[in-house]
Design an enzyme around this catalytic site. Structure first.
Site, short mmCIF file in Angstrom:
data_model
loop_
_atom_site.label_atom_id
_atom_site.label_comp_id
_atom_site.label_asym_id
_atom_site.label_seq_id
_atom_site.Cartn_x
_atom_site.Cartn_y
_atom_site.Cartn_z
N ARG B 49 28.21 58.44 35.62
CA ARG B 49 28.32 58.11 37.03
C ARG B 49 27.89 59.33 37.84
O ARG B 49 28.26 60.45 37.51
CB ARG B 49 29.77 57.83 37.41
CG ARG B 49 30.44 56.87 36.49
CD ARG B 49 31.95 56.92 36.72
NE ARG B 49 32.60 56.12 35.67
CZ ARG B 49 33.90 55.91 35.58
NH1 ARG B 49 34.71 56.47 36.47
NH2 ARG B 49 34.40 55.17 34.62
N ASP B 51 28.50 60.73 41.74
CA ASP B 51 29.40 60.44 42.86
C ASP B 51 28.63 60.03 44.10
O ASP B 51 27.42 60.23 44.19
CB ASP B 51 30.22 61.69 43.19
CG ASP B 51 31.24 61.99 42.11
OD1 ASP B 51 31.78 61.04 41.53
OD2 ASP B 51 31.49 63.18 41.86
N TYR B 109 22.45 69.47 35.52
CA TYR B 109 22.61 69.32 36.97
C TYR B 109 22.07 70.55 37.68
O TYR B 109 22.12 71.67 37.14
CB TYR B 109 24.10 69.17 37.33
CG TYR B 109 24.64 67.78 37.18
CD1 TYR B 109 24.57 66.87 38.24
CD2 TYR B 109 25.24 67.35 36.01
CE1 TYR B 109 25.09 65.58 38.13
CE2 TYR B 109 25.75 66.05 35.87
CZ TYR B 109 25.67 65.19 36.95
OH TYR B 109 26.17 63.92 36.84
N ARG B 196 30.50 70.67 41.46
CA ARG B 196 30.70 71.00 42.87
C ARG B 196 31.85 71.97 43.06
O ARG B 196 31.83 72.81 43.97
CB ARG B 196 30.92 69.72 43.68
CG ARG B 196 29.63 68.87 43.76
CD ARG B 196 29.91 67.43 44.10
NE ARG B 196 30.55 67.30 45.39
CZ ARG B 196 31.09 66.15 45.85
NH1 ARG B 196 31.04 65.06 45.09
NH2 ARG B 196 31.65 66.11 47.03
#
Lengths: 244, 244
Positions: B49, B51, B109, B196
């Site tokens: 997933r 966000d 990422y 994050r």
């Protein structure tokens, strides 16, 4: 006090730099914001007009400012009063004679080509999507013929108000940047749609629809109908304006 | 036939990858388009997933496709039926056992930081704007402590459903790209908001609000309240998912 602005903008939603009827312009939005800050009508002179939909990373302009104003506050105020697709990067005192248009010695443009079978989500707003593979070697072969002083009538759009079609291209190149092909060109000045018409012609060469060796004859023809189509505005950026 | 999709999307206008009430999701949009093409309900499984607001340049997914379908037509159809902020880059036949989530060996990422006094017109949608100057050397000093296998509870958001907080970061780095600082991290998997929360903590270090040397103790604390704030979603990209 003569003040110099450096700004970037996403031209997508504008009718170009110059104030005109029919929609918002960069100059119009800036002058409105400046008039609010100065509490008097304001006139901002750009280094040159960018067409509707064309972007800028380093547009330069100047305006007459009442003496004694804090330029940092003016920069903050302009950034607060203008939309998010515009950022004023610098506000600096300039010599009294500085004229952003007349004093510009070199203007650098870049044009981005997205050459891929599929659209790019992140770059679609800022590039021309050419689906069929480009033969970049052939496009590069054509670049040398463009450098130097030429009558560029073949790349001049109808409605161009310039007195002469002679311009000097100091340098032009085609390089790969982040999966894009970027055409970069440096000249003192340009005719209307000149960069986009050059790119449209280069893309024809890249697609095998036109021969790289035919470029000198095309320039000699001075005939707009002999050159390629006008590349879309979305791929074009005014990158830098150089002064002495 | 088991089919593998590779896609990119601008996550700004989505509630994330996974179908849920309250707004459009990437998975939901894709499944609707696929159902139209296949003329039957479709289920698409993502590698993971993302966000709400998080982007992807190389998300991978798979779905069961009736045999004998032309995959080029499916790709064209999906690109035609989905919005412009989503592009299906590849549609390929996969081995019957391929599972985009379970078989993923490494997920990469990247997080973009725009560290400049003024907003960037062209990158605002895809970066976190940090106005005060970052001491990048100090941030880089902290990276080594993050690599390897650790209990990352201190970077785990409330509501994370993972059975264990132990994850292995193979590699992480901070580099300059096009005037941005980019934090890049490679791991098999991540906890909720982990990247994050790491970035929020690194930025505190860069601003001098936290000591780079304190990172091992922070990890040992396993206490979310000891770490920095969650960096905004807009700067985060799922860049690549690697399979054997």
């Amino acid at each position: 006090m003569n003040v110099r602005l450096t700004l970037e903008y996403d031209g997508t939603d504008y009718r170009g730099w110059q104030i005109q009827p029919g929609g918002p312009t960069i100059q119009g939005i800036l002058e409105e914001a400046l008039a609010v800050l100065l509490k008097q009508p304001a006139r901002i002179l750009g280094s040159g007009r960018t067409d509707a939909g064309v972007h800028a990373r380093g547009q330069v302009a100047n305006f007459a400012c009442p003496d004694g104003r804090d330029l940092t506050r003016i920069q903050r105020g302009l950034n607060a009063l203008t939309p998010d697709d515009m950022t004023i990067r610098a506000v600096e005192a300039a010599s009294p004679s500085f004229d952003a248009r007349r004093d510009a010695r070199r203007r650098v443009y870049e044009y981005r080509l997205w050459n891929h079978p599929w659209r790019s989500v992140f770059n679609d707003r800022y590039s021309w999507h050419v689906r069929r593979p480009l033969r970049v070697d052939a496009m590069r072969e054509a670049l040398a013929a463009l450098e130097g002083e030429h009558d560029f009538s073949c790349f001049r759009a109808a409605g161009c108000g310039a007195a002469t079609a002679v311009r000097r291209i100091y340098h032009n190149e085609l390089f790969l940047w982040e999966d894009h092909w970027v055409y970069r060109v440096e000249a003192t000045g340009y005719l209307r749609h000149m960069v986009r018409n050059i790119v449209g012609t280069l893309v024809q060469i890249g697609l095998g629809e036109r021969d790289a060796g035919g470029l000198p004859a095309l320039i000699d023809s001075r005939d707009r109908t002999q050159a390629g189509p006008t590349a879309p505005a979305r791929g074009l950026f005014l990158v830098e304006v150089c002064y002495e």
